[in-house]
Every structure is written in C-alpha cells, then in structure tokens.
Design an enzyme around this catalytic site. Structure first.
Site, short mmCIF file in Angstrom:
data_model
loop_
_atom_site.label_atom_id
_atom_site.label_comp_id
_atom_site.label_asym_id
_atom_site.label_seq_id
_atom_site.Cartn_x
_atom_site.Cartn_y
_atom_site.Cartn_z
N ASP A 53 0.58 -1.24 0.12
CA ASP A 53 -0.41 -0.05 0.36
C ASP A 53 0.95 1.31 0.17
OD1 ASP A 53 -1.61 -2.44 0.44
OD2 ASP A 53 -3.05 -1.01 2.35
N ASP B 32 -0.50 -4.47 -3.76
CA ASP B 32 -1.30 -3.59 -4.11
C ASP B 32 -1.04 -1.78 -3.23
OD1 ASP B 32 -3.57 -5.67 -4.17
OD2 ASP B 32 -3.75 -5.08 -2.09
N ARG C 230 -5.36 -6.40 -9.07
CA ARG C 230 -7.06 -7.02 -8.44
C ARG C 230 -8.51 -5.98 -8.07
NH1 ARG C 230 -4.94 -10.33 -2.74
NH2 ARG C 230 -4.26 -7.82 -1.88
N TRP D 192 -10.64 -4.46 -5.88
CA TRP D 192 -10.58 -3.78 -4.56
C TRP D 192 -11.84 -3.14 -4.12
CZ3 TRP D 192 -8.75 0.82 -1.75
CH2 TRP D 192 -9.19 0.88 0.39
#
Length: 653
Positions: free
Chosen positions: A476, A503, A565, A567
């Site tokens: 993140d 991510d 992906r 979220w």
C-alpha cells in the site's frame, strides 16, 4: 535564472540595438555585464545591502494572512509576531494621509498586481527591523496646490532609525511630501525595481549628521519626478546601478531639479544607469564622493560631478550588472508591481519554518493564492498533513535530485489504519509536489503485525500533481482516493518512481501515471510476490487508473507478479475497478494471467485492460483483455483528467 529569462534579455538587447539607444547622447563606454552569481528578477529573497549582516527575511516564519481593509492591515502590520501580509485589492486609508505603522518581522506584499494603499503611508518607527514591502501601489495623498510638500508630511513609506528593509517592485505616485523617505541612520536597505512617478520629491535618504546608512538602489524607474531621485545625505555607502531616469519635470527651477545627489559625506557609486532628458543627472557636494561608470546620458545638461574613490560594492556583495543600453526596456518591463510576484508566496523549510508541517500550518484556511513550500535538501522524519482547507499549495524540493529531499516515517496500519499510517496525506485540492521523495520505511519483515499496510502517500483531494517524485514502501505505498465513494478526484503522476509489493498503487481516484518507473519488489516467493494495482473505482466513473508510456521493472522471479486485483472496500459491490495499462514495458515477472480475484470478487467483473504493451511480460491472451484501436482513442490522458473543468496538467511542459 528564471526559465526563458535569457531569451527575454536577448530580445530586449535586440530591441535596444535596433533603436540605436547605445549611440545616442553622451554615452560613456559601458563595461561588459558581470557574471557574478546573484538572484534573478523574481526571487523572494533580497539582494544588496539588505542581504548582509544576517539578511532580511520579513515575516518569514509567521502565518500568511490576506487583508482587504484598513483595520486588518493595521492590526497585522503592527503585531509583535511575524506575518506575511497579502494586500488584496485597494485599501483606502482614513483619515486622509494617516499612517499604517509597520512593526518588525513583516512582509507586506500586494496580491497579483492590483494591491494598493490609497491616501495613506506605511511608517516604520525607530528600532523597527526586518521588513519587506513588495508589489504594492501606494498613491494619492497629494494635497492640491502643495507641490513643494510644505503643508503635509504624507509620504508613501517613511522610516526612521531602522535596519534591514527591502523595498521592491512597488509603484509610488502622487503623494503629499516624499514618496520614499529613508531617515536617521537607517541601515542595510535595498530599494529595487520600483517606480517613482508624478511627484516632486521622489526619494530622500539622510536627515542625520551620522554616516551610517548602507543602501543599494537598483533597477528603479524615476519618471515624471523633479528632485531626490534620490538625494543621499551622509550615507556610508550608496550603491546605485541600472536605474532609469526619464521625463523629468521641467518647471524652470535651475537648482532643485536634478537626478542623483551625493550629499554631505556620502560615498556614492553609480553604475550602468540611463539618464534621458535629465538636468543635473548626478552631482556631489565637495565633502562627498561620487564614482560613475558605464551609464548612458541622453540629452542631459548641467552637472555631471565625479570625484573621490567612494568604495567597491563587490567588497560587500555580488550583483548582476545589466548593460546600460538595455536599462530602459528592462526597467519599464520589470519594475513596479508584477502579477507573477503577487500571485505566489514562498515559504522556506527549514530556513524559516522548522518543519514542512509548520509551513503548511502557516497557510491560511481557504487559501486562494499559490503558496510554494520550498523544502531544502535533507531527510525530514515526520508526518505531513495538508487539510482540505488549505488548497493551492506546491511542495517543492530544492535539491538537484528528488532523492536529495526525503519526507519519511515508519508507521504501519496496525497503529491508526491505512490513513493513519500515511507519511504524507493530502486532502486539499490543487496541490502539486515536485522533486521530492515520500517514504514509509516500516520494516514489514521485522515485525509480526496483523496488518502490514504502510503508506508513503495518501491523497483525497482533486487536481493533485506529482512531478519528478518518488514513492517508497512495500504494501500500500501509494493510495489515491477521494473524499467519498461517489466523488471522483483526479491525480496526475509524471516522470516519477513508485515501488512496492502488495496493492502498492490503489484507491478510487482517477489516476494517470505517465512516463514513470514502477518497481515491483520481490517478497521471496517463486509464485506470488504481489499486485501492482488495487483499484476501487466507483461504478459510475469510467476512468480509474491509467498507466501509460511507462516502464515496470522487477527483481521478482518470472511469472510471480500480478498487474492487479479489484478492491471492494468493506465489500462495497459498486466499487468496480477500472485499470488500463497501455504503451508500457512489462518485465518477465508479470504473470501470464496477470489479473486476479480479491475477497470473493472476480477480476472478470472489473474493468481491466491493456493496449500495445511491450517487453517480456507483455502478451495477448484470453486472460488479458485488450482495447481495440477505436476503444483506445477514448482512454487517453486527456479523457481521464479533463473532467468538466478542462483540467490539463499534462500541458504544462
């Protein structure tokens, strides 16, 4: 040097040559322009004598305020603490001719080029120090019939026994006595790029028997004035260069019509100035000294006194000396209030504000002018929060490289959630960051925690720009978000570097990453090292993430990294990720099937696609949706960012 200044100077010199100004009148041979280092015409820091003995910083370190009326101006100008006071619009002063007292540690600067003080005077009392007055018009306290200023003492600016004052880029006109009076042993003063117009007694220095004043006077335009252009009495050092005297008032007075006068025991140096139609262009008392070199005299008459050795200004400071022939064009263009100066404020970290947050805190709520927070090279271990109430900021690293200036902290999401972990949070609109590195150096491998998110940057504001920036972290690293689910904020990232593993580019903001390097870090797995993106685009927003004309690099094993992906924060079904990666080089670390599911939501229900990617990690398969050429024309940088307001940050360069 200001970008393009060299071209402007060349154009001005060409204009001067075409007009033949260097060959008219009694021009003396001008020396070549110096190459000594000095600040350019748009610096927010003083030069000359005001830069010496500790320098002049004005209200730096204090809060920035905007004033639109006399009461507010008077309140902040006289306050004990430092202030940067922005004068917006015209402020009439009552009673007519009254003083606005200016205390120490103040910057008073006009907003845009229309800030003015009308019918009143800025007055600096004895003992005042460290004052900057810039970019203002001060006008119209003249009493009809009092041309000699005998019945009033309504100056534009008057100061007695002060030190460290910079008077820059102002216009003074039609006042009741003098335009600028620098009196009674005032020291370390610079007067630059001002206009003195429509007046009898323009600019006086002295009113003392001591010989203390040190003053630099450069690039000023005296036009429609009669005397004191300036008159310098008992100055220890008076350095006048590149000033322009023109359209002198001709009222038949044979003595008190003059240009520059070195009086008493003044030591004066005049360099590369331009006198056009001036009576007594420069003169000196028998007790004074005056050295003149390099000036142009056109249609002048009367006294041209030079005697003594005076002093060498370069024993005190460096300065840029423009050719005398260029002075009229330069001074007419660059003197007086300038929109470029008044449209921005610069706050220096750590020279004037100890931390980046302190500089942010000094910006007024509802800020409507560009404020640049100039951050000197160094590592700043602290969090920074730019609240929504402080828009129109630039965070600017001043080092040669973005790695020279680092803002870093080490908080993981375990202590405050993803938002609380962010080293820097930007909630305001219209914020730009340049030439900086943002880092969260939490060591995810060294600590056992439930959550390993550790953000370097989180944005929720609209119209956010990152240029030549780096974002360092692991999970993140960079979150570009918006204030609420249905609000579409926009972020533009160019010529930058982003690294992470899981991510590490995520959120719901419309985000364009262009001409940048994205490094996918290995976590030591041979099969799954992470995910570059995790978008949560709102269903009604057609534009989520665009990565274009960039390069993805990785030290992870081949086929071990996902492009992204979907979220769905809190299981929100209407967060339908949109990600397009186009015209970008992909490494072998990218999986053959690069999109994957998340928290029970299928990647196939998201809006994932590629277009014309290259490199060992690029492929066209059934698991890699591709845009057609026709579709790609609707997914450009402009389409992502323009919105209803036509925002186009990509056009700046």
């Amino acid at each position: 040097m200001r970008p393009g200044h060299g071209r402007v100077a060349a154009a001005v010199l060409g204009l001067v040559a075409s007009l033949g100004l260097g060959a008219v009148g009694e021009a003396s041979a001008a020396p070549a322009a110096t190459t000594a280092p000095t600040a350019d015409r748009w610096t927010d820091r003083p030069h000359g004598f005001a830069s010496l003995a500790g320098g002049t910083t004005g209200g730096a370190g204090g809060k920035v305020v905007t004033v639109t009326d006399q009461a507010s101006l008077a309140k902040y100008a006289a306050a004990e603490e430092p202030y940067v006071i922005r004068v917006k619009g015209s402020i009439p002063v009552e009673p007519f001719g009254s003083d606005i007292v200016v205390g120490s540690d103040k910057t008073i600067i006009g907003v845009g080029d229309t800030g003015e003080i009308v019918h009143g005077e800025l007055h600096l009392n004895p003992g005042t120090s460290n004052v900057i007055i810039r970019n203002l018009t001060i006008r119209d306290s003249y009493v009809e019939g009092d041309w000699d200023g005998k019945s009033t003492d309504f100056d534009a600016i008057q100061m007695d026994s002060v030190d460290h004052v910079w008077i820059d880029h102002n216009r003074f006109t039609h006042m009741g006595d003098g335009l600028l009076d620098i009196r009674k042993d005032s020291q370390y003063v610079t007067v630059s790029y001002n206009q003195f117009t429509h007046h009898n007694k323009a600019f006086g220095i002295g009113w003392t028997t001591d010989v203390k004043t040190q003053i630099t006077i450069d690039h000023n335009w005296f036009t429609g004035t009669k005397q004191r252009n300036p008159s310098a009495d008992n100055c220890a050092y008076a350095h006048l260069y590149n000033n322009y005297l023109s359209a002198q008032v001709a009222d038949g007075d044979p003595v008190w019509t003059y240009g520059n006068w070195s009086r008493g025991r003044t030591r004066m140096v005049i360099e590369n100035s331009y006198y056009d139609g001036v009576r007594h262009p420069y003169q000196a008392d028998a007790t004074a000294e005056l050295v003149q070199r390099g000036s142009v005299l056109r249609n002048t008459s009367g006294r041209h006194d030079t005697w003594g050795t005076a002093f060498d200004p370069r024993d005190f400071y460096d300065y840029r000396l423009d050719p005398a022939a260029a002075v009229p064009a330069l001074v007419q263009r660059f003197s007086g209030p300038q929109k470029r100066i008044g449209d921005s404020v610069v706050l220096h970290v750590p020279a004037h504000y100890p931390t980046v947050q302190a500089a942010v805190d000094a910006v007024p709520d509802g800020n409507d002018v560009l404020v640049t927070i100039a951050v000197a090279p160094g590592t700043y271990r602290a969090k920074v929060y730019v609240p929504a109430s402080k828009p129109n900021l630039v965070l600017q690293g001043t080092g040669r490289h973005r790695s020279d200036t680092v803002i870093v902290h080490d908080t993981p999401a375990e202590y405050g959630g993803s938002t609380g972990s962010a080293t820097v949070r930007i909630a305001a609109n219209d914020v730009t960051a340049r030439n900086l590195t943002f880092s969260n150096d939490f060591d995810e491998a060294a600590v056992e925690l439930k959550g390993e998110q550790a953000l370097a940057m989180k944005t929720t504001g609209d119209r956010i720009v990152f240029e030549n920036t780096a974002f360092l972290g692991n999970q993140d690293t960079l979150m570009t978000d918006s204030p609420k689910l249905t609000t579409a904020s926009r972020v533009y990232i160019r010529d930058s570097y982003i690294e992470g593993d899981v991510d590490f580019i995520y959120g719901r903001a419309t985000t364009v990453i262009e001409r940048s390097v994205i490094r996918a870090l290995s976590r030591g797995s041979t099969t799954n090292n992470g995910y570059i993106t995790a978008a949560s685009t709102w269903k009604d927003n057609p534009y989520g993430f665009l990565i274009t004309r960039s390069k993805v690099v990785s030290d992870a094993p081949a086929g071990s990294f996902h492009l992204g992906r979907p979220w769905h924060p809190g299981g929100e079904p209407d967060a339908i990720a949109q990600v397009l990666i186009r015209d970008t080089e992909l490494p072998a670390a990218i999986k053959a099937a690069p999109w994957t599911d998340m928290s029970g939501f299928s990647w196939k229900d998201a809006r994932f696609s590629e277009y014309r990617n290259v490199g060992p990690g690029a492929a066209v398969t059934a698991d890699r949706p591709q845009l057609s050429d026709a579709e790609a024309r609707s997914y450009t940088v402009a389409r992502y960012l323009n919105g209803s307001d036509g925002w186009a940050p990509y056009d700046r360069h």
